[in-house]
Design a protein around this motif. Structure first.
Motif: not given
Length: 519
Positions: A176-183
């Protein structure tokens, strides 16, 4: 002396052992005695390597061995356990004199080191290409976290790359384009890359069959354990109750399913029938069925059915997994660039480099042959704190060892005391070796129960408290360890032997004071 039979058996240097030794059970002395007996019967002192996890533990064991050797100049002690150590040390001195080792004047011939010391031996013999000086270790957690985060952010910067941008965009969309979750997820995976980096890829491409085989193995092991728990509990009365339910899906289960992944759906239906969404027993069943069904071990086994991995992947799932694998490879590449730039690396990278040195594209590497020739006996303390990468190294070192060939493994530890999670230790490996062995060896399992350190009141209190805290059953894949009770050697009893000093999260002053009181 309590545990005398087990301690005598542990000194049979023709056999390999894995010893579960709780706090205060005298495991360091037993390890020292085994080491001394091996020294008295080996060709060279370097044939025997003893390893542990900290420099302090190395110093302690080295001091014990040297002190035992020095005490042979004095009269034989009266205490039975000290007599054992004394006699073993005298045999070492006699063997040393015969062979011309002169160990007291050449203590460096005693090979007692940390596991990192073994890695240093391997990587120094086979350093990385173009590496002129050894890299520093990132000993602090924040250093490692920063490196993992840096790798994640640098990978994100490649989102418009012609070759790799599509995979990064696909994965971000999945999150869902969640950059923090990706990191966060990347950091978590990089901190455990020794567990998957060399296992999931075939010809540099994700092999879904490996994931499916692993999932089947995990499910099979869980169902085998659950079947043993369920068999004495679920009878005709239970299955008749399921058949009388208005939920037609429950009608699929007419008897106890087999311990096979093909019957997983039936087991999950039983779990749904028995437990609420919160994982507690359904009150309506407690009024209709025998009380022996409602035990905690069975409840936990049924509840865990809902978190077992999938076996069959849809095309969408397969595509997503391949995307994740590709992005993770990019993250690892960015992490290696950071390591090269900073001339530093983490514990995992040291272990991975050592494992790579032990591998050979054609056959067995030179370093593996060297270690196999030189090392005849391996002793490892605190084995419960072994990580996956360290375990891989040990497997490769012993890949040619066979039961009865004169080479032995001696593992000592207490899985209830695993503390090195920050170094990615996997306490489940202790259970795995105990149950299935390592390489070609199947060490004999020994359990020490006697506590020589604490009073009877403390040991009894600990047994009562921790039996209720620890899981009821061992679970290898989850690293779940059941509590093993101790028996006090002391007959001393005390009132209020155990006192609790509660403190809330972030109350560091109270926590420190509590530590002082407990000490």
């Amino acid at each position: 002396m309590n545990d005398q039979t087990q301690r005598q058996q542990a000194l049979d240097i023709s056999q390999s052992f894995i010893v579960q030794a709780p706090a205060g059970s005298g495991k360091t002395e037993l390890l020292t005695q085994r080491y001394l007996k091996l020294l008295a019967n080996c060709t060279e002192p370097e044939n025997v390597i003893a390893m542990t996890f900290t420099n302090k533990a190395v110093d302690e064991m080295t001091h014990r061995v040297l002190s035992a050797l020095k005490l042979t100049k004095q009269s034989r002690p009266e205490e039975p356990h000290k007599q054992v150590t004394y006699d073993l040390a005298r045999a070492v001195i006699q063997h040393s004199d015969k062979q011309g080792w002169d160990l007291l004047q050449n203590p460096k011939r005693l090979k007692i080191s940390t596991i990192d010391g073994l890695y240093s031996l391997i990587t120094n013999r086979y350093p990385l290409p173009k590496q002129l000086v050894p890299r520093q270790i990132m000993a602090q957690q924040w250093e490692r976290d920063w490196a993992y985060q840096y790798a994640a952010r640098e990978t994100l910067k490649m989102i418009d790359d012609a070759d790799y941008g599509k995979d990064i965009r696909h994965l971000l969309l999945h999150l869902d384009n969640n950059v923090n979750k990706f990191e966060g997820l990347v950091m978590q995976m990089l901190s455990k890359r020794d567990q998957w980096l060399g296992r999931l890829y075939q010809d540099n491409v994700l092999d879904l069959q490996i994931l499916q085989d692993s999932a089947k193995r995990i499910i099979l092991e869980h169902l085998q354990a659950l079947h043993s728990l369920a068999e004495p509990c679920f009878g005709e009365e239970f299955f008749a109750l399921m058949l009388s339910s208005n939920n037609l899906d429950y009608n699929k289960v007419v008897s106890l399913p087999n311990a096979d992944y093909l019957d997983l759906e039936k087991w999950q239906l039983m779990s749904d029938f028995c437990l609420t969404k919160k994982g507690t027993w359904r009150k309506t069943l407690e009024k209709k069925l025998p009380t022996n069904i409602f035990n905690e071990a069975l409840r936990e086994g049924l509840q865990q059915l809902n978190v077992l991995p999938d076996i069959d992947f849809s095309q969408a799932q397969a595509d997503t997994l391949k995307t994740i694998a590709q992005v993770l490879k990019l993250c690892v590449a960015q992490l290696n660039i950071y390591f090269e730039d900073q001339q530093m690396h983490d514990f995992i990278e040291v272990a991975l480099n050592a494992n790579q040195a032990l591998d050979d594209q054609v056959g067995v590497s030179d370093i593996a042959l060297f270690l196999d020739y030189k090392v005849q006996h391996l002793l490892i303390d605190e084995f419960q704190d072994t990580s996956a990468s360290q375990f891989n190294t040990l497997e490769k070192m012993m890949s040619e060892w066979q039961t009865g060939d004169g080479k032995t493994l001696f593992l000592v530890g207490d899985p209830m005391q695993s503390i090195y999670r920050f170094r990615e230790s996997q306490v489940g490996l202790f259970l795995q070796v105990r149950d299935k062995g390592i390489a070609q060896l199947q060490p004999i399992s020994l359990v020490l129960e006697t506590n020589f350190r604490s009073s009877q009141s403390i040991v009894k209190g600990n047994n009562e408290i921790f039996q209720g805290i620890f899981p009821k059953n061992d679970e290898v894949h989850q690293g779940a360890i059941s509590y093993s009770s101790s028996t006090a050697n002391s007959e001393v009893t005390e009132e209020q032997a155990i006192t609790f000093h509660p403190f809330a999260h972030d109350q560091y002053l109270l926590e420190a004071q509590g530590g002082e009181w407990c000490g």
